[in-house]
Design an enzyme around this catalytic site. Structure first.
Site, PDB file in Angstrom:
ATOM      1  N   GLU A 142       0.895  -1.135  -0.126  1.00  0.00           N
ATOM      2  CA  GLU A 142       0.086  -0.018   0.045  1.00  0.00           C
ATOM      3  C   GLU A 142       0.652   1.353   0.007  1.00  0.00           C
ATOM      4  OE1 GLU A 142      -3.997  -1.793   2.222  1.00  0.00           O
ATOM      5  OE2 GLU A 142      -2.855  -0.622   3.434  1.00  0.00           O
ATOM      6  N   GLU A 181      -5.546  -8.261  -1.135  1.00  0.00           N
ATOM      7  CA  GLU A 181      -6.372  -7.950   0.464  1.00  0.00           C
ATOM      8  C   GLU A 181      -7.656  -7.787   0.100  1.00  0.00           C
ATOM      9  OE1 GLU A 181      -4.460  -5.417   3.512  1.00  0.00           O
ATOM     10  OE2 GLU A 181      -2.546  -5.775   2.728  1.00  0.00           O
TER      11      GLU A 181
HETATM   12  C1  BG6 Z   1      -4.170  -2.799   5.009  1.00  0.00           C
HETATM   13  C2  BG6 Z   1      -2.776  -3.391   5.336  1.00  0.00           C
HETATM   14  O1  BG6 Z   1      -4.196  -1.517   5.197  1.00  0.00           O
HETATM   15  O2  BG6 Z   1      -5.419  -3.008   5.877  1.00  0.00           O
HETATM   16  C3  BG6 Z   1      -2.887  -4.441   6.511  1.00  0.00           C
HETATM   17  O3  BG6 Z   1      -1.971  -3.777   4.498  1.00  0.00           O
HETATM   18  C4  BG6 Z   1      -4.433  -4.315   7.544  1.00  0.00           C
HETATM   19  O4  BG6 Z   1      -1.631  -4.592   7.081  1.00  0.00           O
HETATM   20  C5  BG6 Z   1      -5.409  -4.394   6.713  1.00  0.00           C
HETATM   21  O5  BG6 Z   1      -4.219  -4.918   8.582  1.00  0.00           O
HETATM   22  C6  BG6 Z   1      -6.632  -4.266   7.699  1.00  0.00           C
HETATM   23  O6  BG6 Z   1      -6.703  -3.089   8.372  1.00  0.00           O
HETATM   24  P1  BG6 Z   1      -6.787  -3.225   9.880  1.00  0.00           P
HETATM   25  O7  BG6 Z   1      -6.741  -1.684  10.434  1.00  0.00           O
HETATM   26  O8  BG6 Z   1      -8.331  -3.773  10.051  1.00  0.00           O
HETATM   27  O9  BG6 Z   1      -5.827  -4.228  10.420  1.00  0.00           O
END
Ligand code: BG6
Length: 482
Positions: free
Chosen positions: A184, A378
């Protein structure tokens, strides 16, 4: 004349995604150095550290640092990988902790014990025919780099990253075919410490600092592409964007213009990584904001020559914006950048907008913009799960979220979008990056651990575990049935 696409690609890389600092724990084991994320506490100051407003170079008495143990993947990777294999994973996205390889970031030689750990993890994955997908830097820097050099503010980071990434390519060239440079990359502009180990000094021109740091990351990323192609000719190396399409709150042209600005702010860095040059709108932005990038003599040529092979991205939510300051006040949280509340959409327990159609829109948008294969690395729903008697976890809300998003990914594939694979975020519960909590769970596998660090770390299959296994087993066939 056209027969249409009737299935997910044969070799579609179904799997799950993680990051070293959110799963490994063992934060000082076998010569590992401290990282920036190892010093991000649970609780109210976490966000101030992430924003670069508060320095956190040494552990503080009374603070709890969730990454120190995380879910102890370091000692339990065999059990976790066996569970991924049971679900039928074709791929596993993970990151390497820079500080396991170079504990201080600027060491002369790598730490052999750290290299061996990842050898063992890759061997375990390959034993089950699970393709490792490796992020070279998923937020965590050796803290020494932040402390001594100011993180990515400093151009020296380019050569240190080059050495680190080249060490990885040489060592793992026979084991890893899919790479990504920075997780990201656009987060750097929003969370400077998380994204770049940057702490602001008083009176510093923040935008100048951020865009200069971003430039350094872009050059480092391009040089990693070069090295990767030279050392592992059959590998693919991509960029990684925190994505999510933006809607205008109304049909007012000014609202649409805000949408464009917001999207450009996201796309800006991967425009460079993918197309090889700074877009015109970025040059204008620099000019109008008195931002003067210091460029090395070869920089523009390096950017031009070494562009990425694919676009990796995360998608959790769409966003919505407006030109009306009153409407802008109706805000909800999101993955760092929040959004105006979209009256047509529901939100998660953490306020993140849920928008399956946005997934299809985002896939189409990115593909049309770059014409390169996409990798959805993701996506998922952070929710509080309840562990019932007899180890039962009924996470139907997660199944519903994923099901609706898979349906839209299938639509995007039918639209002609080329997608390499899908790795859902946190296939095993892990530490939340944003909040440092454990109770924000994304997994198919429950981990018995609480926010305060208590718990047995036992792994338990959730209902979604069996559901995802079935989806993978027939390559998501149901999403192509009429
Ligand atoms: C993304 C990241 O921004 O979102 C991860 O690459 C992160 O590292 C994921 O865990 C989900 O966000 P959060 O704050 O719910 O963990």
């Amino acid at each position: 004349m056209f027969n249409g696409i009737t299935q997910f690609p044969n070799n579609f890389l179904w799997g799950g995604a993680t990051a070293a600092n959110q799963i490994e724990g063992a934060y000082l084991a076998d010569g590992k150095g401290l990282t920036t994320i190892d010093l991000m506490p649970l609780g109210p100051s976490r966000n101030q550290v992430a924003l670069g407003n508060l320095d956190s170079f040494v552990p503080k008495e009374g603070e709890f640092y969730p990454s120190h143990e995380a879910i102890d993947f370091y000692h339990r990777y065999k059990e976790d990988i066996a569970l991924f294999a049971e679900m039928g994973f074709k791929s596993f996205r993970m990151s390497i902790s820079w500080a396991r390889i170079f504990p201080n970031g600027d060491d002369l030689t790598p730490n052999e014990a750290g290299l061996q750990f990842y050898d063992a993890v890759f061997d375990e994955l390959l034993k089950y025919n699970i393709e490792p997908v490796v992020t070279i830097c998923h937020f965590d820097l050796p803290v020494n780099l932040a402390k001594t050099y100011g993180g990515w503010k400093n151009r020296i980071m380019i050569e240190l990253f080059e050495k680190y990434s080249t060490t990885l390519f040489e060592r793992y060239k026979n084991k890893v075919k899919y790479w990504m440079t920075f997780n990201e990359i656009n987060m750097l502009l929003h969370l400077p410490y998380t994204g770049g180990g940057i702490i602001f000094e008083e009176g510093e021109n923040r935008q100048q600092v951020l865009y200069q740091a971003a430039h350094h990351e872009l050059i480092a990323s391009a040089l990693a592409v070069k090295a990767c192609h030279e050392i592992i000719p059959n590998a693919k190396i991509g960029c990684m964007l925190a994505a999510g399409n933006v809607y205008p709150y109304s049909s007012n042209p000014e609202d649409y213009w805000e949408v464009m600005n917001m999207e450009r702010e996201s796309y800006f860095l991967i425009d460079v990584q993918s197309k090889g040059e700074y877009p015109g709108y970025a040059k204008r932005f620099f000019m109008e904001h008195d931002i003067h990038l210091e460029l090395g003599p070869q920089d523009l040529e390096i950017l031009k020559k070494y562009t990425v092979d694919y676009i990796g991205f995360s998608y959790y939510s769409s966003r919505c914006t407006s030109s009306d300051p009153e409407i802008l006040k109706n805000f909800t949280d999101g993955n760092v950048f929040g959004s105006v509340i979209n009256p047509y959409l529901e939100t998660s327990e953490w306020g993140w907008t849920i928008d399956p159609k946005g997934m299809r829109i985002t896939c189409n948008q990115i593909y049309e913009r770059y014409n390169k294969p996409l990798f959805i690395v993701e996506n998922g729903l952070g929710a509080q799960d309840v562990l019932l008697e007899n180890d039962i976890i009924e996470d139907d809300y997660r199944i519903e979220y994923l099901d609706s998003h898979f349906a839209e990914i299938a639509e995007a594939i039918k639209d002609g979008v080329e997608i390499i694979g899908y790795t859902s975020w946190g296939p095993v519960d892990l530490i939340s990056n944003g909040t440092g909590e454990m109770k924000k769970r994304y997994g198919f596998i429950y981990v018995d651990k609480n926010n305060d660090g208590s718990g047995s770390l036992r792994r338990i299959r959730k209902k979604s575990f069996y559901w995802y296994k079935e989806i993978i087993a027939d390559n998501g066939a149901k999403y192509f049935q009429k």
